[in-house]
Write a protein that holds these residues in place. Structure first.
Motif, short mmCIF file in Angstrom:
data_model
loop_
_atom_site.label_atom_id
_atom_site.label_comp_id
_atom_site.label_asym_id
_atom_site.label_seq_id
_atom_site.Cartn_x
_atom_site.Cartn_y
_atom_site.Cartn_z
N THR A 64 32.15 36.00 42.52
CA THR A 64 30.84 36.08 41.98
C THR A 64 30.25 35.01 42.76
OG1 THR A 64 31.38 34.74 40.04
CG2 THR A 64 31.64 36.98 39.86
N HIS A 65 30.73 33.82 42.85
CA HIS A 65 30.05 32.57 43.48
C HIS A 65 30.80 31.66 43.81
CE1 HIS A 65 29.98 31.54 39.30
NE2 HIS A 65 29.64 30.01 39.57
N LEU A 66 30.24 30.64 44.80
CA LEU A 66 31.24 29.67 45.17
C LEU A 66 31.28 28.14 44.35
CD1 LEU A 66 31.08 29.98 49.13
CD2 LEU A 66 32.64 31.08 47.27
N HIS A 67 31.54 28.16 42.97
CA HIS A 67 31.68 27.09 42.27
C HIS A 67 33.29 27.22 42.03
CE1 HIS A 67 27.57 26.20 40.18
NE2 HIS A 67 27.96 25.16 41.17
N SER A 68 33.79 25.93 41.98
CA SER A 68 35.27 25.87 42.32
C SER A 68 35.96 26.61 41.08
CB SER A 68 35.75 24.37 42.21
OG SER A 68 35.48 23.80 40.95
N ASP A 69 35.31 26.61 39.79
CA ASP A 69 36.15 27.25 38.65
C ASP A 69 36.07 28.82 38.94
OD1 ASP A 69 33.28 26.98 38.52
OD2 ASP A 69 33.23 27.60 36.20
N HIS A 70 35.68 29.32 40.11
CA HIS A 70 35.62 30.78 40.29
C HIS A 70 36.25 31.21 41.75
CE1 HIS A 70 32.61 32.10 37.21
NE2 HIS A 70 32.11 30.64 37.41
N TYR A 71 36.63 30.28 42.39
CA TYR A 71 37.36 30.58 43.69
C TYR A 71 38.35 29.50 44.21
CZ TYR A 71 34.70 27.59 47.04
OH TYR A 71 33.89 26.40 47.84
N LEU A 72 38.61 28.64 43.28
CA LEU A 72 39.45 27.50 43.82
C LEU A 72 41.07 27.95 44.14
CD1 LEU A 72 39.81 24.41 44.20
CD2 LEU A 72 41.04 24.36 41.78
N GLU A 73 41.53 28.99 43.37
CA GLU A 73 42.65 29.65 43.63
C GLU A 73 42.78 30.97 44.56
OE1 GLU A 73 46.57 30.88 40.80
OE2 GLU A 73 45.57 28.81 40.61
N LEU A 74 41.72 31.22 45.00
CA LEU A 74 41.80 32.49 45.92
C LEU A 74 42.82 32.23 46.98
CD1 LEU A 74 40.50 35.10 47.03
CD2 LEU A 74 38.73 33.64 48.44
N GLY A 75 42.84 31.02 47.77
CA GLY A 75 43.69 31.12 49.00
C GLY A 75 45.26 30.99 48.56
N PRO A 76 45.34 30.09 47.43
CA PRO A 76 46.83 29.93 46.72
C PRO A 76 47.25 31.53 46.33
CG PRO A 76 45.57 28.24 46.42
CD PRO A 76 44.61 28.92 46.83
N LEU A 77 46.46 32.24 45.77
CA LEU A 77 46.75 33.58 45.02
C LEU A 77 47.02 34.37 46.21
CD1 LEU A 77 47.10 35.89 43.15
CD2 LEU A 77 44.47 36.31 43.38
N LEU A 78 46.23 34.41 47.38
CA LEU A 78 46.66 35.31 48.53
C LEU A 78 48.02 34.86 49.16
CD1 LEU A 78 43.06 35.78 49.86
CD2 LEU A 78 44.52 37.55 49.04
N HIS A 79 48.21 33.45 49.31
CA HIS A 79 49.52 33.01 50.13
C HIS A 79 50.57 33.28 49.10
CE1 HIS A 79 52.52 30.03 51.30
NE2 HIS A 79 51.87 30.06 52.24
#
Length: 285
Positions: A64-79
């Protein structure tokens, strides 16, 4: 049991975690057989696995937006999904800047990714993930699920979005992070479920004191960029939402406040079914 449902994986507003606290924002939305991840705050990978999802089946993510509590784990999830057997495409939709984040994550993990491709014979993770920069309006249609976005009021960020997911029979709206926003009333018109961030104003002084390394600017941010529970309730009423789920709770980890405080804040402003979110809560649709 219905196959259409939402799981509030993480319901804490803000990025910090402490002993006994809930986790930052992430959600799993299952519609028409699609498993859709909405936001990837810290803990999303564990939360998905705890719901029985095979991470190798990951295919669709919205940020939804680029505050860390909304996307911090995007990369780790994909990896992590990749190491768990992912070999099919994942589409990621998010605001401008999510593409740069992904490229930076890949650069930071290049040695590991290259090693696993060579040593373990895995497909190239860089070829499996498609990043889509979204804007307000129609976003996509996939397998009977139509997605649209509404720009919210969450300064100082500009590209912050509420998301609407519609099928022939179900309408679910995520508010994202926002100050009170009249446009959200039409955006969520007649929603079967409105999932909205919520804040208790009376709890904010204790919250800002507990943070410890902020200043008066934190309080100013909270007041101008988020929505108090009674305003959330009024939005839900004006939208005619059948059910209202409170999430991204501010605060969610103060033992002085509990579910009854949220019910009290909403009382008199919304007469529909109220759900006070907690981590792992499944809401059938």
């Amino acid at each position: 049991m219905t196959q259409n449902y939402v799981v509030l994986l993480g319901t804490k507003g803000g990025p910090a975690i402490r002993p006994g606290s809930s986790m930052p924002t992430s959600n799993l939305l299952c519609l028409e057989g699609e498993q859709i991840v909405v936001d990837c705050g810290l803990g999303v990978s564990r939360g998905l696995v705890d719901q029985g999802m095979q991470l190798r089946d990951l295919s669709l993510i919205f940020i939804t937006h680029l505050h860390s509590d909304h996307y911090l784990e995007l990369g780790p999830l994909l990896h992590t999904a990749w190491t768990a057997g992912l070999k099919t495409r994942v589409d990621v939709y998010g605001p401008a800047g999510v593409d740069a984040y992904w490229q930076a994550f890949l650069a930071s993990m290049r040695a590991d990714i290259d090693l696993r491709i060579e040593d373990e014979g895995r497909p190239d993770l860089r070829d499996l993930v498609a990043i889509h920069v979204m804007d307000a309006g129609h976003v996509m249609v996939r397998n009977g699920v139509a997605v649209s976005a509404l720009r919210t009021e969450h300064p100082p960020l500009v590209d912050t979005f509420a998301l609407s997911f519609k099928t022939d029979g179900v309408h679910v709206v995520f508010s994202g992070d926002t100050a009170p926003l009249p446009a959200l009333e039409d955006f969520a018109r007649g929603a079967d479920l409105l999932i909205h961030e919520a804040m208790l104003k009376s709890a904010l002084p204790a919250l800002t004191a507990r943070v410890g390394n902020g200043s008066e600017k934190l309080m100013q941010h909270l007041l101008r960029s988020h929505t108090s529970a009674h305003d959330v309730a009024q939005t839900a009423t004006r939208a005619g939402a059948t059910r209202l789920a409170l999430s991204h709770l501010i605060p969610s980890d103060d033992p002085s406040y509990g579910p009854q405080d949220w019910h009290d804040a909403v009382a008199g402003h919304y007469d529909g079914a109220l759900i006070v979110g907690h981590d792992g809560l499944r809401i059938d649709l």
